[in-house]
Design a protein around this motif. Structure first.
Motif, PDB file in Angstrom:
ATOM      1  N   GLY A 174      35.695  45.438  39.117  1.00  0.00           N
ATOM      2  CA  GLY A 174      36.471  44.217  39.373  1.00  0.00           C
ATOM      3  C   GLY A 174      35.838  43.277  40.380  1.00  0.00           C
ATOM      4  N   PRO A 175      35.500  43.740  41.569  1.00  0.00           N
ATOM      5  CA  PRO A 175      34.881  42.845  42.559  1.00  0.00           C
ATOM      6  C   PRO A 175      33.532  42.292  42.097  1.00  0.00           C
ATOM      7  N   GLU A 176      32.780  43.071  41.349  1.00  0.00           N
ATOM      8  CA  GLU A 176      31.482  42.583  40.853  1.00  0.00           C
ATOM      9  C   GLU A 176      31.684  41.468  39.833  1.00  0.00           C
ATOM     10  N   LEU A 177      32.692  41.613  38.982  1.00  0.00           N
ATOM     11  CA  LEU A 177      32.979  40.557  38.025  1.00  0.00           C
ATOM     12  C   LEU A 177      33.439  39.289  38.739  1.00  0.00           C
ATOM     13  N   SER A 178      34.207  39.443  39.793  1.00  0.00           N
ATOM     14  CA  SER A 178      34.665  38.287  40.560  1.00  0.00           C
ATOM     15  C   SER A 178      33.495  37.513  41.155  1.00  0.00           C
ATOM     16  N   LYS A 179      32.469  38.213  41.580  1.00  0.00           N
ATOM     17  CA  LYS A 179      31.279  37.548  42.120  1.00  0.00           C
ATOM     18  C   LYS A 179      30.607  36.663  41.074  1.00  0.00           C
ATOM     19  N   LEU A 180      30.788  37.023  39.810  1.00  0.00           N
ATOM     20  CA  LEU A 180      30.200  36.263  38.713  1.00  0.00           C
ATOM     21  C   LEU A 180      31.138  35.173  38.205  1.00  0.00           C
ATOM     22  N   GLY A 181      32.280  35.034  38.851  1.00  0.00           N
ATOM     23  CA  GLY A 181      33.244  34.021  38.433  1.00  0.00           C
ATOM     24  C   GLY A 181      34.122  34.448  37.281  1.00  0.00           C
ATOM     25  N   VAL A 182      34.201  35.749  37.034  1.00  0.00           N
ATOM     26  CA  VAL A 182      35.022  36.277  35.950  1.00  0.00           C
ATOM     27  C   VAL A 182      36.315  36.820  36.536  1.00  0.00           C
ATOM     28  N   SER A 183      37.441  36.352  36.020  1.00  0.00           N
ATOM     29  CA  SER A 183      38.727  36.875  36.467  1.00  0.00           C
ATOM     30  C   SER A 183      38.910  38.277  35.906  1.00  0.00           C
ATOM     31  N   ALA A 184      39.431  39.168  36.720  1.00  0.00           N
ATOM     32  CA  ALA A 184      39.608  40.549  36.274  1.00  0.00           C
ATOM     33  C   ALA A 184      40.959  41.072  36.762  1.00  0.00           C
ATOM     34  N   PHE A 185      41.539  41.958  35.965  1.00  0.00           N
ATOM     35  CA  PHE A 185      42.794  42.600  36.333  1.00  0.00           C
ATOM     36  C   PHE A 185      42.735  44.041  35.852  1.00  0.00           C
ATOM     37  N   ALA A 186      43.018  44.957  36.725  1.00  0.00           N
ATOM     38  CA  ALA A 186      43.048  46.375  36.362  1.00  0.00           C
ATOM     39  C   ALA A 186      44.474  46.724  35.953  1.00  0.00           C
ATOM     40  N   TYR A 187      44.642  47.126  34.712  1.00  0.00           N
ATOM     41  CA  TYR A 187      45.949  47.474  34.181  1.00  0.00           C
ATOM     42  C   TYR A 187      46.251  48.921  34.553  1.00  0.00           C
ATOM     43  N   THR A 188      46.706  49.094  35.788  1.00  0.00           N
ATOM     44  CA  THR A 188      47.050  50.420  36.290  1.00  0.00           C
ATOM     45  C   THR A 188      48.528  50.449  36.669  1.00  0.00           C
ATOM     46  N   HIS A 189      49.035  51.626  36.844  1.00  0.00           N
ATOM     47  CA  HIS A 189      50.443  51.773  37.247  1.00  0.00           C
ATOM     48  C   HIS A 189      50.718  51.003  38.536  1.00  0.00           C
ATOM     49  N   ASN A 190      49.829  51.134  39.516  1.00  0.00           N
ATOM     50  CA  ASN A 190      50.037  50.457  40.806  1.00  0.00           C
ATOM     51  C   ASN A 190      50.104  48.935  40.654  1.00  0.00           C
TER      52      ASN A 190
END
Length: 60
Positions: A39-55
């Motif tokens: 996730g953080p690596e994708l953000s550095k590239l300007g890509v929005s990311a969301f982890a679909y986890t219970h939390n």
């Protein structure tokens, strides 16, 4: 997603490929730890990311 963005920003180089303005990609990981690293690596590239986890899902 990175390749798609390259095609979108340079359409003259790839006239046979139609690139969407807002493309969506899905990355499936083996566990939350790996997703947390990607996730953080994708953000550095300007890509929005969301982890679909219970939390994350129960926060909303």
């Amino acid at each position: 997603m990175i390749v798609h963005d390259g095609i979108r920003t340079n359409p003259g180089l790839y006239p046979e490929v139609e690139a969407k303005e807002k493309a969506v990609g899905i990355v499936v990981t083996l566990n939350k730890g790996l997703a947390g690293l990607i996730g953080p690596e994708l953000s550095k590239l300007g890509v929005s990311a969301f982890a679909y986890t219970h939390n994350n899902v129960t926060k909303f």
